[in-house]
Design a protein around this motif. Sequence first.
Motif, PDB file in Angstrom:
ATOM      1  N   UNK A 292     -10.246   5.906  18.708  1.00 17.20           N
ATOM      2  CA  UNK A 292      -9.161   6.585  19.410  1.00 17.20           C
ATOM      3  C   UNK A 292      -8.174   7.195  18.428  1.00 17.20           C
ATOM      4  N   UNK A 293      -7.831   6.439  17.389  1.00 19.27           N
ATOM      5  CA  UNK A 293      -6.899   6.978  16.388  1.00 19.27           C
ATOM      6  C   UNK A 293      -7.471   8.236  15.748  1.00 19.27           C
ATOM      7  N   UNK A 294      -8.782   8.250  15.527  1.00 18.40           N
ATOM      8  CA  UNK A 294      -9.407   9.429  14.938  1.00 18.40           C
ATOM      9  C   UNK A 294      -9.445  10.625  15.866  1.00 18.40           C
ATOM     10  N   UNK A 295      -9.318  10.381  17.176  1.00 16.30           N
ATOM     11  CA  UNK A 295      -9.320  11.465  18.160  1.00 16.30           C
ATOM     12  C   UNK A 295      -7.942  12.083  18.347  1.00 16.30           C
ATOM     13  N   UNK A 296      -6.918  11.457  17.783  1.00 21.58           N
ATOM     14  CA  UNK A 296      -5.547  11.887  18.076  1.00 21.58           C
ATOM     15  C   UNK A 296      -5.301  13.351  17.736  1.00 21.58           C
TER      16      UNK A 296
END
Length: 590
Positions: free
Chosen positions: A582-586
């Motif tokens: 999820x953090x990488x999708x931010x």
Amino acid sequence: MQTTSPAPRRAYAALPIAWTLIMLWLTLTPSKNLPETPEWKFLSFDTAAHAGVFAVLAALSWFSLSRQRRWPALARRASLVVLVGCVVFGALIEVAQYAMHLGRNAEWTDLVGDSVGAALALLLVRGGWRWWQRRQLATPLLLVLLLLGSSLFFAPRAQAQAPDLTRARRTIEELASPKMHGRGYVQGGEHLAATYLRGRLRQLGVQPLVPDYTQPFGLDVNTFPGELSLKFNYGQGQLLARQFGEAGRDYIAAPASGGGNYRKLPVLLFDTTAFTNQASQQRLAAIALADRALLLTGRDAARFSTLPLPLQQHLNAAKVWLKCVPKLTGSLAGEQLQRVEIELLTPLVYKPEQVSSHGTAIPAFPNETVDIQLDAQLLRNYQTQNLAAVVRGKIQPDSFLVVSAHYDHLGMMGRATYFPGANDNASGVALLLELAAHYARPENQPACSVVFLLFGAEEAGLVGSRYFVAHPLVPLPRIKFLVNLDLLGTGEEGATVVNGRVFAPAYQRLTALNDAHHYLSRLTARGRAANSDHFPFSEAGVPAFFLYTRGGSTAYHDVNDQPAALSLAGFAGAFGLVRDFLDGQMGRQP
């Protein structure tokens, strides 16, 4: 005087020994028996509690050791001996908690708390400052106090990066407890679960996406709120009736079964030669079935569509179907049949030597009748709900990542039998709440908004998620990615990612994260599948994964899906993997 003075000094040892026994009882109690503890914002309550109990142990141990006369050298160095002993004892406790599988975890922060509590107690007891000035404890106490400082400043951040497994297990145990009635549609089980989850979301500080977190909707669902019993009355001269097993463990109602109350209903064994022999079909068609129970295997029932249509209609006219299956797997239906349909375990009716390699079987007890009582009630437009919460993004609040899990399960079957649904899907809900706790911390505020969706009526056919997609609370095109969590209570054999083959670049990023951090032992990609709440979203064009763990307990949609059966072997790894993904999708465009 010389003969009586050693007694009270020896009695001093009883104080630390008694406290040690109390500590062992407290620290080695299984997690499910522990009371709820408060949430502290800047310091873990559990770490502070460890410091407190070890402070008492250190003070009592120093008081006892410094007053004994048998080992004067130890008495002179009582403070150093006590400090080392407390650190070693604390480490042994953490190892024991891990090795004894108590549902608790070996945490380095707990050991720091133990050491800090012991050190501070030794500084405060009588003469402590004199020992400090003599530098007996200067170096070890300085190191301990530095650890204390680092834990005070950095422990909240460290805790935010990992799930609280003790809290997660309590979540599973609460949702799977008998008081939730299986989180279904008898005795308001799913409403009780929704109320509990609203309270948890408020406690974590996650904001509602809609008033009271609630998106209401309705559905039709068949339920079994009253009696469920089955008893065979064996023939061949036997005078006594024999109770046929236990509801839930030996037999269940088929999801669309109607209700009825029958006594001494004749049982007719289905003739499997009817699938290939026209004469057998004719003999079967000539038997009146309106007042009989038809005994057959689940495999045979699945082949009925190959029979002539008039014979199918004739078989459907039986008052009762008794379907023998190798495993009892509960489900839900939105309609109700005219007949009673019971599923029962094959070994309880068929002897192994009577089952051929082709599946043809002879009943173990021919010439029998059956007593059946089943209360079935079809609920029209039953009102239930989805729950929706959000942590607003600090940079892109109008772009969304979604974490979803369904909180409903199969509910009750009869007055006494309920389906706990620990793995399916109290485990997924627990992981969602741990992710919500992570992003709700100020230091972890995400760049874009993270929405947490708890769907109702998944077990009834993805009803809640389909309703959300038809009535979205956030614009579907603004959803960057959705990760659906279901069946997360195991993990011994890694995890599977449904839609991993559909969204290949995203799956490659997921596997790269897993390879780098070794979160889960293995990831396996699957294609498109309508097997959980991700499906309505991906069909509507929203990129979505469904993650579930493998290995461990095989209980599924049955009464054995209990919290105690779950290892949570992949829980922390799944948390880290989803969080990093999820953090990488931010920063990516939806």
